[in-house]
Design an enzyme around this catalytic site. Structure first.
Site, PDB file in Angstrom:
ATOM      1  N   ARG A   1      83.132  41.969  59.185  1.00 30.81           N
ATOM      2  CA  ARG A   1      83.075  43.267  58.528  1.00 30.81           C
ATOM      3  C   ARG A   1      84.201  44.166  59.021  1.00 30.81           C
ATOM      4  NH1 ARG A   1      77.185  45.990  58.043  1.00 30.81           N
ATOM      5  NH2 ARG A   1      76.704  43.774  57.834  1.00 30.81           N
TER       6      ARG A   1
ATOM      7  N   SER B   1      77.112  45.713  53.137  1.00 32.77           N
ATOM      8  CA  SER B   1      75.738  46.192  53.276  1.00 32.77           C
ATOM      9  C   SER B   1      75.657  47.710  53.144  1.00 32.77           C
ATOM     10  CB  SER B   1      75.176  45.705  54.617  1.00 32.77           C
ATOM     11  OG  SER B   1      73.818  46.021  54.748  1.00 32.77           O
ATOM     12  N   HIS B   2      75.251  48.392  54.228  1.00 33.97           N
ATOM     13  CA  HIS B   2      75.029  49.835  54.181  1.00 33.97           C
ATOM     14  C   HIS B   2      76.221  50.629  54.700  1.00 33.97           C
ATOM     15  CE1 HIS B   2      73.995  48.609  58.273  1.00 33.97           C
ATOM     16  NE2 HIS B   2      74.370  49.819  58.637  1.00 33.97           N
TER      17      HIS B   2
ATOM     18  N   LYS C   1      79.200  37.745  54.491  1.00 33.61           N
ATOM     19  CA  LYS C   1      78.084  37.035  55.090  1.00 33.61           C
ATOM     20  C   LYS C   1      78.207  35.570  54.664  1.00 33.61           C
ATOM     21  CE  LYS C   1      75.041  41.085  55.141  1.00 33.61           C
ATOM     22  NZ  LYS C   1      73.797  41.736  54.642  1.00 33.61           N
TER      23      LYS C   1
ATOM     24  N   ASP D   1      69.002  49.166  50.455  1.00 35.70           N
ATOM     25  CA  ASP D   1      70.328  49.395  51.016  1.00 35.70           C
ATOM     26  C   ASP D   1      71.387  48.873  50.063  1.00 35.70           C
ATOM     27  OD1 ASP D   1      69.992  46.642  51.509  1.00 35.70           O
ATOM     28  OD2 ASP D   1      71.174  46.722  53.349  1.00 35.70           O
TER      29      ASP D   1
ATOM     30  N   ASP E   1      73.233  46.248  49.695  1.00 40.60           N
ATOM     31  CA  ASP E   1      73.193  44.894  49.122  1.00 40.60           C
ATOM     32  C   ASP E   1      71.767  44.390  48.935  1.00 40.60           C
ATOM     33  OD1 ASP E   1      72.782  44.574  51.884  1.00 40.60           O
ATOM     34  OD2 ASP E   1      73.756  42.628  51.948  1.00 40.60           O
TER      35      ASP E   1
ATOM     36  N   ASP F   1      69.182  43.702  50.784  1.00 46.39           N
ATOM     37  CA  ASP F   1      68.425  42.790  51.648  1.00 46.39           C
ATOM     38  C   ASP F   1      67.508  43.554  52.591  1.00 46.39           C
ATOM     39  OD1 ASP F   1      70.358  43.763  53.380  1.00 46.39           O
ATOM     40  OD2 ASP F   1      71.111  41.810  54.010  1.00 46.39           O
ATOM     41  N   ARG F   2      67.497  44.897  52.493  1.00 46.02           N
ATOM     42  CA  ARG F   2      66.608  45.713  53.325  1.00 46.02           C
ATOM     43  C   ARG F   2      65.787  46.656  52.456  1.00 46.02           C
ATOM     44  NH1 ARG F   2      68.589  49.329  57.136  1.00 46.02           N
ATOM     45  NH2 ARG F   2      70.621  49.550  56.134  1.00 46.02           N
TER      46      ARG F   2
ATOM     47  N   HIS G   1      64.897  44.902  57.424  1.00 51.56           N
ATOM     48  CA  HIS G   1      65.024  43.481  57.089  1.00 51.56           C
ATOM     49  C   HIS G   1      63.640  42.845  57.273  1.00 51.56           C
ATOM     50  CE1 HIS G   1      69.401  42.880  56.780  1.00 51.56           C
ATOM     51  NE2 HIS G   1      69.542  43.724  57.778  1.00 51.56           N
TER      52      HIS G   1
END
Length: 455
Positions: A15, A103-104, A113, A237, A239, A241-242, A324
């Site tokens: 990242r 992500s966030h 990822k 979030d 993407d 995933d949360r 998560h």
């Protein structure tokens, strides 16, 4: 091409800042490194998707070119939430994949990822990809590219095991990320009345930062839940995933309490199941899991690390304070904010007890949210190590991930962030006075030790 900086190859993913840490040529070289690593494992085909950041479509193409040049066939999934890529890998039988997402993180960031085998890779495997990329020792080949729209099958699969016992009104805040528009369709198909908020993908994230477990970003969701008389608010979030959850009174539900709710439902059906929770979670969660017939297990923080721990232990459920949530019970073991939303609605539809009352029997404690304190990247890990040594002289310490210190009447957590130049701190105690005392003790120690390291 941009310099290949080791610092952006982090514990769970890769990242950095767009046009500062990488450009398209850099990203193509990363694709070649990933392809070389995949081929060495015997995997010659990969799924590839991206989030809604402005740089992500071009980066997907660049990774794809790199993979093809290393002899890996690529299945482009295009704009999807991260868990949809995981789903595609599981259902289509792919052992390799790359998701382009930060992500966030703020809009100027992007990242990668990497899926390898049965889960996302972490730590040593990510460093191995760095070594391959830096060396330039790539496998050559000529892979093919194709495209598949996985989203309809993803929605159908998530809904197949969920049935709401009564209709619910929910406010959905998509955070202008990659999953809001899909979650909106899915929740409506599930039978919920959904009030959408910021569900259109927009890489500028114009309404608020896409982190649904930070209260300062969720103010509009808090208000909307109360104004619309909804039973629950759901935040995703960047993407998806949360998950973040808001009760009917407009209050953010801490991640560990959400894990407790999922665990209770599972343990009614499957007593004795293992539930994994990260070191940031309250001691009350671990007590609650035991009380309801489960086996609690404390583990390191990190989505890739947690998925690996789920596989290692055969746990039915795992969860983090960050939102998560990992279901092996009735699901595939990966973190999915959309599926977590469905499971939450399923639980609420089976009771008339409001979400705010679900934890009334828990002893009252005083706690902080997850706090991030900036420290230079070059000292943060040493700072945690020195703090652990100092605190171990007087207190019980748990060193699974950073240092979790057990005080009389409370606990503290100090760990180095794997995504920022910062330490993550969290505190909990049985009284406000104890909370302040523990917090002041730890923060003063960190300040002293940091000054010594920087002198």
């Amino acid at each position: 091409m941009k310099e290949i900086r080791k610092e952006i190859f982090r514990a769970y993913d890769i990242r950095g800042v767009v046009d500062q840490d990488f450009d398209e040529e850099w990203v193509e070289r990363l694709g070649r490194a990933c392809g070389t690593w995949f081929r060495a494992k015997g995997w010659d085909r990969a799924v590839l998707g991206h989030d809604c950041r402005h740089s992500s479509p071009a980066y997907q193409q660049a990774v794809g070119r790199g993979l093809n040049k290393s002899g890996v066939d690529v299945l482009f999934l295009n704009l999807i939430p991260t868990p949809a890529l995981y789903f595609a890998a599981k259902k289509l039988g792919y052992k390799a994949g790359v998701m382009i997402t930060a992500s966030h993180n703020p809009p100027e960031f992007n990242g990668f990822k990497v899926w390898g085998g049965e889960t996302t890779i972490h730590t040593d495997d990510i460093q191995e990809i760095y070594n391959i990329m830096e060396s330039g020792d790539f496998i050559d080949g000529s892979g093919m590219a194709s495209y598949h729209n996985i989203v309809p099958y993803y929605i159908e699969d998530l809904l197949s095991g969920i049935k709401l016992k009564r209709p619910l009104k929910v406010v959905l805040d998509g955070g202008n990320g990659a999953g809001g528009h899909i979650a909106l369709e899915m929740l409506r198909q599930a039978g919920a009345e959904v009030v959408p908020q910021y569900c259109e993908p927009d890489g500028d994230f114009p309404n608020h930062h896409p982190d649904p477990v930070v209260a300062e970003y969720m103010g509009d969701l808090f208000k909307a839940v109360v104004e619309h008389g909804a039973e629950v608010g759901i935040g995703l979030d960047g993407d998806a995933d949360r998950i973040g959850a808001v009760d009917e009174l407009g209050n953010l539900v801490p991640g560990d309490r959400l894990v407790a709710l999922y665990a209770r439902e599972m343990l009614e059906r499957k007593p004795g199941e293992t539930v994994v929770a990260d070191v940031k979670c309250s001691h009350l969660l671990f007590d609650d899991i035991s009380k309801h017939g489960g086996e609690p297990l404390m583990a390191r923080t990190g989505h890739s690390v947690m998925k690996a721990k789920m596989i290692e232990t055969g746990a039915g459920l795992g969860g983090e304070m960050s939102g998560h949530i990992f279901f092996s019970d009735r699901f595939y073991g990966f973190d999915d904010g959309l599926y977590s939303a469905l499971r939450l609605l399923e639980i609420l539809s089976a009771t008339e007890v409001p979400l705010s009352k679900m934890w009334d029997e828990w002893p009252r404690t005083f706690f902080t949210p997850e706090l991030r304190v900036e420290y230079p990247e070059e000292i943060k890990f040493k700072l945690v190590e020195n703090a652990a040594q100092e605190l171990a002289k007087d207190y019980e310490v748990i060193s699974i991930d950073g240092v979790r210190v057990v005080f009389e009447g409370g606990w503290a957590l100090v760990r180095a962030s794997n995504t920022q130049a910062a330490l993550t701190l969290r505190f909990e105690a049985s009284s406000q006075e104890q909370l302040s005392e523990i917090k002041n003790t730890v923060e003063a120690l960190l300040e002293r030790l940091a000054a010594e390291l920087c002198s």
